[in-house]
Design an enzyme around this catalytic site. Structure first.
Site, mmCIF file in Angstrom:
data_model
loop_
_atom_site.group_PDB
_atom_site.id
_atom_site.type_symbol
_atom_site.label_atom_id
_atom_site.label_comp_id
_atom_site.label_asym_id
_atom_site.label_seq_id
_atom_site.Cartn_x
_atom_site.Cartn_y
_atom_site.Cartn_z
ATOM 1 N N GLY A 276 -33.401 36.380 68.195
ATOM 2 C CA GLY A 276 -33.273 35.722 66.902
ATOM 3 C C GLY A 276 -33.507 36.715 65.791
ATOM 4 O O GLY A 276 -33.652 37.910 66.028
ATOM 5 N N GLY B 229 -37.381 37.706 66.264
ATOM 6 C CA GLY B 229 -38.075 37.815 67.540
ATOM 7 C C GLY B 229 -37.137 37.663 68.718
ATOM 8 O O GLY B 229 -36.031 37.148 68.599
ATOM 9 N N VAL C 206 -36.611 36.239 72.685
ATOM 10 C CA VAL C 206 -37.145 35.241 73.608
ATOM 11 C C VAL C 206 -36.872 35.686 75.037
ATOM 12 O O VAL C 206 -35.745 36.043 75.379
ATOM 13 C CB VAL C 206 -36.522 33.852 73.351
ATOM 14 C CG1 VAL C 206 -37.179 32.813 74.250
ATOM 15 C CG2 VAL C 206 -36.681 33.449 71.900
ATOM 16 N N ASP D 285 -35.220 23.773 59.486
ATOM 17 C CA ASP D 285 -34.111 24.478 60.133
ATOM 18 C C ASP D 285 -33.575 23.663 61.302
ATOM 19 O O ASP D 285 -33.358 24.201 62.389
ATOM 20 C CB ASP D 285 -34.528 25.874 60.581
ATOM 21 C CG ASP D 285 -33.313 26.764 60.853
ATOM 22 O OD1 ASP D 285 -32.206 26.408 60.397
ATOM 23 O OD2 ASP D 285 -33.473 27.794 61.530
#
Lengths: 283, 425
Positions: free
Chosen positions: B99, B102, B104, B214
């Site tokens: 993202g 960050g 995942v 979001d």
């Protein structure tokens, strides 16, 4: 309404705090906690920070010392880190530079007060020497602040959820029909704020602490509340008598008389500890 | 608790026993005053007790009562202060996605063998200590625990202070990818289930004073048991009254899902922005593609105006007070195109959609209200989550066999699901 469960120190954490395990006497730990919280409080006032952020910082500060020894970190640094973190949590962030300046001022004044002999001298001839804008003092303190914030988060497992007691106090006073007495409200509110200097917010759930504040207030002002065995008012708020009584003890101990010698010894230790803490954190 | 308690517990109990002799079962509220029994603390947590009060007490002389108000959990329910564990408690498997702030990873808990998702926070180059956005994300996840919100397990740390990972339950799919790979759109009954789940999660967050900011299909995860989980609280924040220093930023919500008041520069928006996004998601579930695929804010506004008709003094009284309202010229009035865009939606469904996509944030439906909407009570009824099909998980690295390879009878949704079921084996 939602039920939010905030962390509290476990029995084993309370029985032997890391500082005590490290050979720091319990009374000293208690005094350093209170002193650290006073610094947070004073810094909050000088920074015009909201009380919710100050109170949150003080509660995080107390939680921290149930997982860390005071030999490892200084109360000044951790207090500063707690206030910085709490300001973010309460959506009212402050600038690092301002926080560092304020703490620098407070610590300079504290060492001045410790060094001076008469109490008149303590306040009269204190002159604050500002740090240089690009000097190493600032960068050292800044590093210490970043480390302190991160250590608080890490050692509390990032569970930095805090519930403040004020809303509960208002509700309870309403239930007890005491909201018309301004002296009751003010005094109970004051006890809650003073209790922030004691570890109770890391030890007992909020209803117990609020009940203790009401207990002290009503006893002090001579107001009687239902206390007969079959209907005792604190049971309405799910508080245990022993717990309420213990919180009252913590709060009242703040106001006990101290002889000057005792005070000085403690403050002196606080200073050395603080200095030592800083070097430890820098490494 | 000790025996030195002034009241004798027996006295109290006997009084309550007397009450029990009445035909009427005791109401829960009356039990706020609690029995002071020695076992009180070790007894079952209060949440479970309402059920047990209604059952007749067979063996015990006294029924189990809640000893605490439900709002005051016993001391033992409060977790202890626990430092973060090390990231080395997990074994890294594969990266799922990267993202904007960050990466995942999929990982396995070395102790329990459970599969989890690890989200690494980007912490380098931070000038203001631990980033406030990451704090908000962690706090929001911890505050909003819910069946339809992705479960945060813990936050672990690496060797240095710049390595922080959020550990969450691993969920197989995200709705966005699912919508693009599935050959036919969700059925109405499935959409209802998904919407109910989404709305209850959003209602839960709003109840706890958290704005997600979001919501979009790629942030809705879905497991193979028909349950969706709201994820990615990276833009979430607490809201309240007053709003806080500096107001709220307009740089929130992925463009396609952004509410018109944010587009027009409002700094005091609230829960309604999430509801607009929910409306966009609802439309996307029906259309199988995003509703407003605009390239920029101006294009998005004109698409909204085209679909709903431009706002009027009646439909949005505060429109002219918004900071950017003066800078745009409204197109000439034209009727809304909503019905034409969704020809097969029932009138109740269309009503819900238009209430979610209402211009005036004050009048936009809230999550709690939307849960009560008649759309969910008309046929076809919401499908039970267990009846949902399962799909191969791209995040877990599972490949789908080309679903149309095998010669088959006329393709229906159910057949497709059967086929893909085999892929999991």
């Amino acid at each position: 309404m939602s039920i939010t469960i905030y962390p509290l120190a476990s029995l084993s954490q309370i029985e032997k705090t890391p500082s005590r395990e490290d050979g720091i006497p319990p009374e000293l730990e208690e005094d350093l906690r209170a002193y650290g919280c006073k610094l947070i409080h004073e810094a909050g006032i000088l920074l015009k920070q909201k009380q919710v952020a100050v109170a949150t910082a003080q509660i995080l500060f107390h939680r921290f010392w149930y997982v860390t020894s005071m030999k490892q970190f200084g109360i000044g640094d951790i207090g500063m880190g707690a206030l910085y973190l709490a300001s973010k949590l309460e959506e009212c962030p402050i600038r690092m530079r301002e926080l560092i300046n304020v703490y620098d001022l407070l610590l300079q004044r504290a060492s001045h007060t410790t060094g001076s002999t008469s109490s008149a001298q303590q306040y009269s001839d204190f002159k604050y020497v500002p740090m240089s804008y690009f000097g190493s003092t600032f960068y050292d303190l800044k590093d210490a602040l970043v480390v302190a914030e991160m250590q608080i988060l890490k050692r509390l497992g990032f569970n930095v959820h805090v519930v403040l007691p004020y809303g509960t106090l208002v509700n309870y006073l309403r239930v007890l029909g005491l909201t018309s007495r301004e002296d009751v409200c003010t005094r109970a509110w004051g006890y809650l704020n003073d209790a922030l200097q004691t570890p109770v917010y890391a030890l007992y759930p909020v209803p117990t602490i609020v009940s203790a504040a009401i207990m002290l207030t009503t006893r002090h002002l001579g107001i009687s509340l239902p206390s007969s065995p079959e209907n005792r008012w604190w049971e309405l708020f799910d508080a245990e008598w022993e717990d309420v009584w213990s919180v009252c003890g913590y709060i009242m101990r703040l106001y006990r008389e101290r002889d000057a010698e005792d005070q000085k010894r403690l403050w002196g230790t606080a200073e050395t500890l603080n200095a030592r803490g800083r070097t430890a954190a820098d490494i | 608790m000790s025996t030195s308690t002034p009241t004798t517990p027996t006295k109290k109990r006997s009084r309550w026993d007397a009450e029990d002799d009445d035909d009427e079962p005791p109401v829960q509220a009356s039990s706020k005053r609690r029995a002071k029994s020695k076992q009180a603390k070790s007894e079952t947590p209060p949440v479970q007790t309402p059920a047990s009060t209604s059952t007749p007490p067979p063996v015990r002389p006294e029924p189990i009562r809640p000893t605490h108000s439900v709002y005051v959990p016993p001391r033992t329910l409060h977790p202890a202060l626990t430092p973060s564990r090390s990231v080395y408690c997990y074994e890294r498997l594969n990266a799922i996605e990267e993202g904007s702030y960050g990466v995942v990873f999929r990982a396995r808990d070395k102790q329990t063998g459970e599969i989890v998702a690890l989200k690494k926070l980007k912490l380098d180059e931070e000038k203001h200590g631990f980033p406030i956005t990451a704090l908000r994300e962690i706090n929001a996840l911890m505050t909003c625990k819910h069946e339809n919100v992705v479960n945060i397990r813990e936050v672990v740390v690496g060797d240095t202070l710049t390595q922080v990972f959020i550990v969450m339950d691993f969920i197989e799919h995200d709705l966005k990818t699912l919508l693009t790979v599935m050959p036919s759109p969700f059925l109405q009954s499935e959409i209802k289930t998904l919407m109910l789940q989404l709305l209850s999660a959003v209602a839960h967050c709003h109840e706890r004073w958290i704005l997600h900011r979001d919501l979009k299909t790629s942030n809705l995860l879905m497991n193979n048991r028909g349950t969706i989980k709201v994820a990615d609280f990276g833009l979430a924040r607490r809201y309240g009254d007053p709003i806080g220093v500096g107001g709220l930023t307009q740089l929130v919500v992925t463009l396609w899902y952004r509410a018109p008041e944010i587009l027009l520069g409002a700094i005091t928006y609230s829960t309604a922005v999430d509801m607009w996004s929910v409306g966009c998601i609802f439309a996307e579930l029906i259309l199988k593609e995003p509703l407003f695929q605009a390239k920029g804010e101006i294009e998005l506004l004109s698409m909204i105006f085209k679909l709903l008709g431009p706002p009027t003094a009646a439909s949005w009284p505060n429109f002219q007070t918004l900071p950017l309202a003066k800078t745009i010229t409204l197109p000439p009035q034209q009727p809304p195109q909503l019905r034409q865009k969704f020809p097969y939606l029932t009138s109740a469904g269309l009503d819900l959609l238009s209430r979610l996509l209402t211009y005036d944030p004050e009048n936009r439906i809230s999550a709690t209200e939307a849960l009560q909407h008649p759309y969910f009570n008309e046929s076809p009824y919401p499908k039970h989550p267990d009846l949902f099909g399962s799909f191969p998980s791209a995040a877990a690295g599972e490949k789908r066999r080309k679903p149309f390879d095998s010669p088959s009878a006329p393709v229906r949704a159910a057949d497709h699901k059967l086929l893909t079921d085999f892929d999991d084996v």
